[in-house]
Design an enzyme around this catalytic site. Structure first.
Site, PDB file in Angstrom:
ATOM      1  N   GLY A 167       0.806  -1.210   0.000  1.00  0.00           N
ATOM      2  CA  GLY A 167       0.000   0.000   0.000  1.00  0.00           C
ATOM      3  C   GLY A 167       0.843   1.265   0.000  1.00  0.00           C
ATOM      4  O   GLY A 167       2.063   1.234   0.164  1.00  0.00           O
ATOM      5  N   THR A 191      -7.259  -9.690   3.250  1.00  0.00           N
ATOM      6  CA  THR A 191      -6.156  -9.804   4.218  1.00  0.00           C
ATOM      7  C   THR A 191      -6.732  -9.951   5.624  1.00  0.00           C
ATOM      8  O   THR A 191      -7.504  -9.103   6.067  1.00  0.00           O
ATOM      9  CB  THR A 191      -5.247  -8.570   4.132  1.00  0.00           C
ATOM     10  OG1 THR A 191      -4.695  -8.517   2.814  1.00  0.00           O
ATOM     11  CG2 THR A 191      -4.119  -8.645   5.146  1.00  0.00           C
ATOM     12  N   LYS A 232      -5.543 -13.918   2.779  1.00  0.00           N
ATOM     13  CA  LYS A 232      -4.102 -13.657   2.908  1.00  0.00           C
ATOM     14  C   LYS A 232      -3.735 -13.508   4.381  1.00  0.00           C
ATOM     15  O   LYS A 232      -4.277 -12.651   5.068  1.00  0.00           O
ATOM     16  CB  LYS A 232      -3.746 -12.374   2.154  1.00  0.00           C
ATOM     17  CG  LYS A 232      -2.304 -11.925   2.301  1.00  0.00           C
ATOM     18  CD  LYS A 232      -1.973 -10.810   1.308  1.00  0.00           C
ATOM     19  CE  LYS A 232      -0.536 -10.342   1.426  1.00  0.00           C
ATOM     20  NZ  LYS A 232      -0.326  -9.395   2.524  1.00  0.00           N
ATOM     21  N   HIS A 255       2.548 -11.283   6.538  1.00  0.00           N
ATOM     22  CA  HIS A 255       2.547  -9.860   6.204  1.00  0.00           C
ATOM     23  C   HIS A 255       3.973  -9.292   6.244  1.00  0.00           C
ATOM     24  O   HIS A 255       4.192  -8.146   6.653  1.00  0.00           O
ATOM     25  CB  HIS A 255       1.642  -9.104   7.190  1.00  0.00           C
ATOM     26  CG  HIS A 255       0.943  -7.919   6.587  1.00  0.00           C
ATOM     27  ND1 HIS A 255      -0.411  -7.884   6.346  1.00  0.00           N
ATOM     28  CD2 HIS A 255       1.406  -6.725   6.166  1.00  0.00           C
ATOM     29  CE1 HIS A 255      -0.755  -6.706   5.832  1.00  0.00           C
ATOM     30  NE2 HIS A 255       0.343  -5.985   5.704  1.00  0.00           N
ATOM     31  N   ASP A 291       3.879 -15.739   0.723  1.00  0.00           N
ATOM     32  CA  ASP A 291       4.835 -14.635   0.652  1.00  0.00           C
ATOM     33  C   ASP A 291       5.524 -14.490   1.993  1.00  0.00           C
ATOM     34  O   ASP A 291       5.321 -15.295   2.882  1.00  0.00           O
ATOM     35  CB  ASP A 291       4.177 -13.322   0.203  1.00  0.00           C
ATOM     36  CG  ASP A 291       3.295 -12.674   1.266  1.00  0.00           C
ATOM     37  OD1 ASP A 291       3.394 -13.002   2.472  1.00  0.00           O
ATOM     38  OD2 ASP A 291       2.471 -11.838   0.864  1.00  0.00           O
ATOM     39  N   ARG A 316       8.729  -6.680  -0.750  1.00  0.00           N
ATOM     40  CA  ARG A 316       9.658  -5.561  -0.643  1.00  0.00           C
ATOM     41  C   ARG A 316      10.588  -5.388  -1.846  1.00  0.00           C
ATOM     42  O   ARG A 316      10.838  -4.241  -2.254  1.00  0.00           O
ATOM     43  CB  ARG A 316      10.479  -5.685   0.627  1.00  0.00           C
ATOM     44  CG  ARG A 316       9.644  -5.406   1.897  1.00  0.00           C
ATOM     45  CD  ARG A 316      10.506  -5.571   3.138  1.00  0.00           C
ATOM     46  NE  ARG A 316       9.801  -5.324   4.377  1.00  0.00           N
ATOM     47  CZ  ARG A 316       9.151  -6.251   5.093  1.00  0.00           C
ATOM     48  NH1 ARG A 316       9.125  -7.510   4.643  1.00  0.00           N
ATOM     49  NH2 ARG A 316       8.553  -5.947   6.223  1.00  0.00           N
TER      50      ARG A 316
HETATM   51  C1  LIG Z   1       5.538  -1.316   2.634  1.00  0.00           C
HETATM   52  C2  LIG Z   1       4.586  -2.458   2.676  1.00  0.00           C
HETATM   53  C3  LIG Z   1       3.225  -2.234   2.573  1.00  0.00           C
HETATM   54  C4  LIG Z   1       2.338  -3.299   2.583  1.00  0.00           C
HETATM   55  N1  LIG Z   1       1.011  -3.072   2.412  1.00  0.00           N
HETATM   56  C5  LIG Z   1       0.160  -4.115   2.369  1.00  0.00           C
HETATM   57  C6  LIG Z   1      -1.205  -3.917   2.106  1.00  0.00           C
HETATM   58  O1  LIG Z   1      -1.636  -2.809   1.891  1.00  0.00           O
HETATM   59  N2  LIG Z   1      -2.024  -4.988   2.112  1.00  0.00           N
HETATM   60  C7  LIG Z   1      -1.556  -6.249   2.351  1.00  0.00           C
HETATM   61  O2  LIG Z   1      -2.347  -7.196   2.371  1.00  0.00           O
HETATM   62  N3  LIG Z   1      -0.265  -6.465   2.559  1.00  0.00           N
HETATM   63  C8  LIG Z   1       0.603  -5.441   2.571  1.00  0.00           C
HETATM   64  N4  LIG Z   1       1.918  -5.673   2.765  1.00  0.00           N
HETATM   65  C9  LIG Z   1       2.383  -7.059   2.918  1.00  0.00           C
HETATM   66  C10 LIG Z   1       2.742  -7.656   1.576  1.00  0.00           C
HETATM   67  O3  LIG Z   1       1.603  -7.904   0.842  1.00  0.00           O
HETATM   68  C11 LIG Z   1       3.491  -8.994   1.740  1.00  0.00           C
HETATM   69  O4  LIG Z   1       2.733  -9.849   2.564  1.00  0.00           O
HETATM   70  C12 LIG Z   1       4.873  -8.816   2.349  1.00  0.00           C
HETATM   71  O5  LIG Z   1       5.503  -7.695   1.794  1.00  0.00           O
HETATM   72  C13 LIG Z   1       5.706 -10.058   2.111  1.00  0.00           C
HETATM   73  O6  LIG Z   1       6.916  -9.981   2.777  1.00  0.00           O
HETATM   74  P1  LIG Z   1       8.302  -9.586   2.041  1.00  0.00           P
HETATM   75  O7  LIG Z   1       8.108  -8.203   1.525  1.00  0.00           O
HETATM   76  O8  LIG Z   1       9.319  -9.598   3.132  1.00  0.00           O
HETATM   77  O9  LIG Z   1       8.554 -10.613   1.013  1.00  0.00           O
HETATM   78  C14 LIG Z   1       2.819  -4.613   2.728  1.00  0.00           C
HETATM   79  C15 LIG Z   1       4.184  -4.825   2.811  1.00  0.00           C
HETATM   80  C16 LIG Z   1       5.064  -3.773   2.785  1.00  0.00           C
HETATM   81  C17 LIG Z   1       6.543  -4.058   2.849  1.00  0.00           C
END
Ligand SMILES: Cc1cc2nc3c(=O)[nH]c(=O)nc-3n(C[C@H](O)[C@H](O)[C@H](O)COP(=O)(O)O)c2cc1C
Ligand SMILES: Cc1cc2nc3c(=O)[nH]c(=O)nc-3n(C[C@H](O)[C@H](O)[C@H](O)COP(=O)(O)O)c2cc1C
Ligand SMILES: Cc1cc2nc3c(=O)[nH]c(=O)nc-3n(C[C@H](O)[C@H](O)[C@H](O)COP(=O)(O)O)c2cc1C
Ligand SMILES: Cc1cc2nc3c(=O)[nH]c(=O)nc-3n(C[C@H](O)[C@H](O)[C@H](O)COP(=O)(O)O)c2cc1C
Lengths: 362, 362, 362, 362
Positions: free
Chosen positions: A79, A156, A235, A259, A290, A314
């Site tokens: 997001g 989520t 999720k 997450h 993830d 990320r």
């Molecule tokens: C900056 C940031 C914002 C995120 N925003 C959301 C979001 O809005 N909705 C959501 O379901 N997951 C969100 N996530 C989680 C990601 O969907 C995902 O589960 C997570 O980044 C996976 O871990 P990794 O980045 O270490 O691989 C966010 C993650 C990050 C790093």
């Protein structure tokens, strides 16, 4: 020159991003135990490759809910990407479209569903839903996603309230309060209809009221299923019992995730949680994963342990920070090449075959 | 003064070598998880020595395919050594000859089979084969090795395509494209006969076309066996099932190896893979091992866990970098002395007896 | 002020000692894997103390071979202490005498048995024997120790040749060649009678010829038993089978030790080897242990796991380096106080009772 | 600005506190193995959360001995707080009172029971007893606590003598000798009646004489039970057998603790000791735990593994150092919010429900 190493990618993104945005993106909940475990846990698993099978044709494609995608990965919902780059989700969606990678757009995006859809017409997209206490907003957003041609809804479930994020608290930074995640709300008729005042402060306040939704329960899931013809995924599942309940509630797919370690600290790493969920689900619905996927070998391990696809998080946000759309494309291209050659070198000619790769746990 | 510690050996080699050459030599695939595991895994195994047996005569010799070698180690195939030293494989072969250690020459050497043979006449040498898509090249190289008196053929099975090597990519360095590994090709009649143009670029292009051979399969192994009277070993086996298949396909020996962590990252360390392979093979063919052997104690552990001999890799390349032939000799001499005294101090008077040394895994 | 922390003790000793002497004292064999494991392994064991038993009288005394000692520790044989301090073994023996701790004098001491005996009359002392190829030297030294009132003979079995000590090799330092360990030889009639020339070089050469004794076997142990009325212990046992053989060969006690990680690298840590030896021995002879004992808690763990006493090594050498006899006394006094209060806080009122302390292994 | 991260809290407290006071507060016994294990062990346990249950009403309250407390934590007894802040226990008690967290006052406080009671009237408080050799002092202090309205007596059993604290020894700092812990003694009629001289030195000497009480045994526990109508808890239990004995001796509650790693080094971490104690106790009496609790996730893990409540230690002392009463309040407020949201995000609507959270151990 654009970095190949994900560690360098992060380091360069840090230089380029504001302290707040980088802190928000990098950090995890609490003491970051889960954030650390997410990557460290992958090292517990070792691949036992098999050779001398013709791997000249590696089919990396997957099929999910009747759609065929060319690669076994999707872009995780992230997001408020305007914290990171002015073009935010638009750039990401365009990169994903160009490379035919499904993009899961977050509820709290900096650009609205329709704006994203417009710049990436025809490409596969899913919509990630943060439930709103005012259910009409939830249902309306889902409807908008349907209308914009999105192919699936990702609910989520691990973020009914925000985690205890010490980095953001230290920086006194809340991207939501700063307005970075409002695009889908201020374009939503259901949201606007309940808004008393339409100044910035009221908008933010109303979003916060809606996004804090600790009442969320299985009955909402059932309700959501009724309201949309799109497949619904949950999720955030880590417990096999939740996976079973998901199936019983008619859910179409599961995303094993913590997450990215951003919510409750101390929870199990996704990869450690995967095998029990896979066993419980027994192939009844697809399982995505993830949190901590950083390289091709991680993809191989996840697929070998039973995932049907993985979500990248990320790394693509850092790509965006470094070079906008082009940066996201670069990160994706690298992942594609790595994944393809990793599958081949592990002895698998297809994603399905990857399931047979032998993994040894320490 | 020449360093005794392998860590210092590497550090000094780094100072002496070009960034590209050192990066190419030191690095591993992907996130270098396997590279790290290769050495770290050895620490999981502890030796339980037994004393008070007369160890005044330690016989370090081994017998392989009818040949007796004085030490339980060979030099692993390391290609393109001109990146490291002008004398490259010539220096290594001469050092090996002088100290009676079998040298496994790589397909992608900087000097040709015949050149190496000439400077090291009478000494034991094996030839490592990278399959060529044009099979005639493969068979011709094998024939040349036979004619040059080489004693065995090592078919490397884990490199049908190159691994994802981030260090080389970061350095934008490909020693193959830079022509460091062409000697065996440009002296090969089968290769030359297919070459359309004989400029440098065409040669390199043609090598790349041949060395990328993802079609490689068990039927090529069977074919190779038919074409040569030399014993054939497969280098890169990690899975016991592959070991079984190797035997069924008439293979004469097995080299448990992950290519020094340079190919698919995330694969199991060699030493962790060894015991299951040993069990599966049950003594039917000899088992050699490489990847992570750094000191005498590692040799003892590998032998105790069932290897018949070990291959030394990077350490001798660093010796070459530091002092050419003399450097390789120094590294080898140290290994010899360490291995001899390590066997004695573990209570084994011979390599065979080493199999009875008790190892405890953490 | 004299340091309380053993890490600081080492750091300060490093400042005070010559590079060669410190390197010789601190270092281990090979890659120092065993040296590291010696201390790290202790952390795998956790004490489960029991409270609310009157521990106002803690009896730290032990009985060994008919002698009662006031503390459950002895001073391990450390040779060539003149590298560290001019007063060398004399200072150590005096400190030990003053505090009533048995001192095990090394064969390769800087002062002779008789010199040590003279400055520490009446105090308990044992003699550690490095076998000499000329057996008369061995037997004569044992006789001299008997005559000097020493109470036991410790035959070191893990050093029939020296380990591969990279630090000493790097420093080109051999304390033996530098003459630091000759005192017991040049005062030995059996040794002198075989000496062809009595210049320094010949003496050293002759010592080296004698101390390299890879022929050492169980028959020498049996022979030694015949030649002395003192109890004989074997120092260096790690394998339970060797413990059994020791008993069968009439040995009176066992010292579980890996020589402080200074001999064969890669061998098991002493504390990890202890339980199996304890089980095999079943109380038939006393079991002592050394290698990695740094604090009172280590003593408790060793006793709880079945040791009858422990040997202190490097810490007292560092005490000697810092402040001669007074430094050794300080180190010993600290150990005494720590050991006493550690036993009490673990709930044991005696060394025997310590055997009942519950230990949990990770 | 007040730090959110406990690591930063400690770092800032270090800047503010005297070297002696910080050393005294931070450090552990011996080599600090147990201190390290206390926090590191928590990482061995991973939470498997369950979602989609309405968690909009999280009841964090607990009931202990007929009293209801709003949060599942209490403040651990920390003595001699004037080392840290002039207001010492008064500030802590006021913060605790304001936020309705029970405060366990130490015997060796810088302010007396009555002084603490006066500034925190009506708030829940327990009294921690260090046994005095002169039992009348023990009984009198307990009586005073009863009269001041304290709700329970916590007898600390792991400190019949002080641990081997190298940091304090290095600093030559004894807060007890410096008089920081005398308040409860110099206001105690039983203590004063035995005092020969009433100068500072005699007072300190007399305290030391009393507080060193290695005779403490189960019969004193039984005696204590007879002398007070308040519930009696034993603080320091790690062995399940001691838990059983506690119940047999009529004890009302158990605090699993290793005194923050400050007493015998090498003992098991509290969280590793908890499950066996929980199993042994089988719900017969409440079980509390401390040592290493640093964040909300630690609280969740402790509750899930069977604790009824946790004690917070060092973190609040650092809060006190930084900002007196306000600092303690800040630390507590953070813990409250973290704990509440951690329970919710783990899927538990109450402390009781937390017992059902699934924990996976590495
Ligand atoms: C900056 C940031 C914002 C995120 N925003 C959301 C979001 O809005 N909705 C959501 O379901 N997951 C969100 N996530 C989680 C990601 O969907 C995902 O589960 C997570 O980044 C996976 O871990 P990794 O980045 O270490 O691989 C966010 C993650 C990050 C790093
Ligand atoms: C610079 C370098 C080049 C190599 N080239 C080859 C090669 O041409 N053919 C081959 O089979 N293996 C090659 N290898 C792998 C080695 O044969 C061996 O498996 C590996 O070095 C063992 O790991 P170690 O060096 O960490 O001990 C190469 C290794 C290195 C370090
Ligand atoms: C400098 C040094 C010299 C030693 N010399 C001898 C020796 O002459 N004979 C012997 O049996 N052991 C010798 N040892 C080994 C010790 O007796 C003991 O086994 C070892 O120091 C225990 O390990 P620690 O020091 O790490 O506790 C020596 C050890 C050191 C550190
Ligand atoms: C500075 C300090 C003083 C302490 N004083 C006491 C005390 O007087 N009585 C007692 O029972 N425990 C005492 N403790 C132990 C605490 O009650 C508690 O068991 C410990 O702090 C828990 O570990 P943690 O601080 O690492 O969470 C003290 C701890 C510290 C850090």
């Amino acid at each position: 020159t654009f970095p190949f190493r994900v560690e360098e990618l992060e380091a360069k993104a840090k230089e380029k991003m504001s302290k707040n945005a980088f802190g928000y993106t990098r950090s995890g909940g609490g003491g970051e135990e889960t954030l650390r475990k997410n990557t460290a846990s992958f090292e517990k698993y070792s691949i036992l490759p098999q050779y001398l099978n013709d791997v000249s044709n590696v089919d990396t494609s997957i099929e999910l809910f009747g759609h065929t995608y060319r690669h076994p990965f999707l872009l995780a919902p992230i997001g408020m990407l305007k914290t990171t780059h002015e073009e935010a989700e638009l750039a990401v969606a365009k990169a994903a479209a160009k490379l035919d990678v499904p993009y899961i757009q977050s509820t709290v995006s900096s650009y609205a569903i329709e704006e994203v859809a417009e710049v990436s017409e025809g490409s596969p997209k899913w919509f990630q839903l943060y439930w709103s206490n005012n259910e009409n907003i939830s249902f309306n957003m889902v409807k908008r996603a349907e209308e914009a041609g999105y192919q699936a809804i990702v609910l989520t479930i691990d973020t009914t309230m925000f985690g205890w994020r010490e980095e953001d608290m230290t920086n006194r930074f809340s991207p939501l309060k700063a307005g970075y995640g409002k695009a889908n709300y201020i374009t939503d008729s259901a949201f606007l209809s309940t808004l008393k005042q339409d100044d910035e402060a009221s908008v933010v306040e109303e979003i916060l009221q809606n996004i804090y939704h600790p009442k969320l329960s299985w009955k909402h899931v059932a309700e959501l299923k009724k309201r949309t013809s799109l497949p619904v995924l949950l999720k955030g599942i880590l417990h096999p019992t939740d996976a079973r309940l998901a199936i019983e509630n008619g859910v179409d797919g599961i995303i094993v995730s913590n997450h990215g370690g951003r919510q409750l600290d101390g929870v199990i790493s996704s990869i450690d949680a995967l095998p029990a969920v896979v066993e419980e689900v027994g192939g009844e619905v697809p399982i995505l994963i993830d949190s901590g996927i950083r390289r091709g070998a991680d993809v191989v391990k996840a697929l070998a342990l039973g995932a049907d696809a993985v979500l990248l998080g990320r790394p693509y946000a850092y790509g965006l920070a470094l070079a906008g759309q082009a940066g996201v494309e670069k990160v994706l291209t690298n992942f594609m090449q790595q994944t393809r050659s990793s599958l081949a070198l592990a002895g698998a000619s297809s994603v399905k075959a990857a399931r047979n790769i032998h993994i040894l746990k320490d």
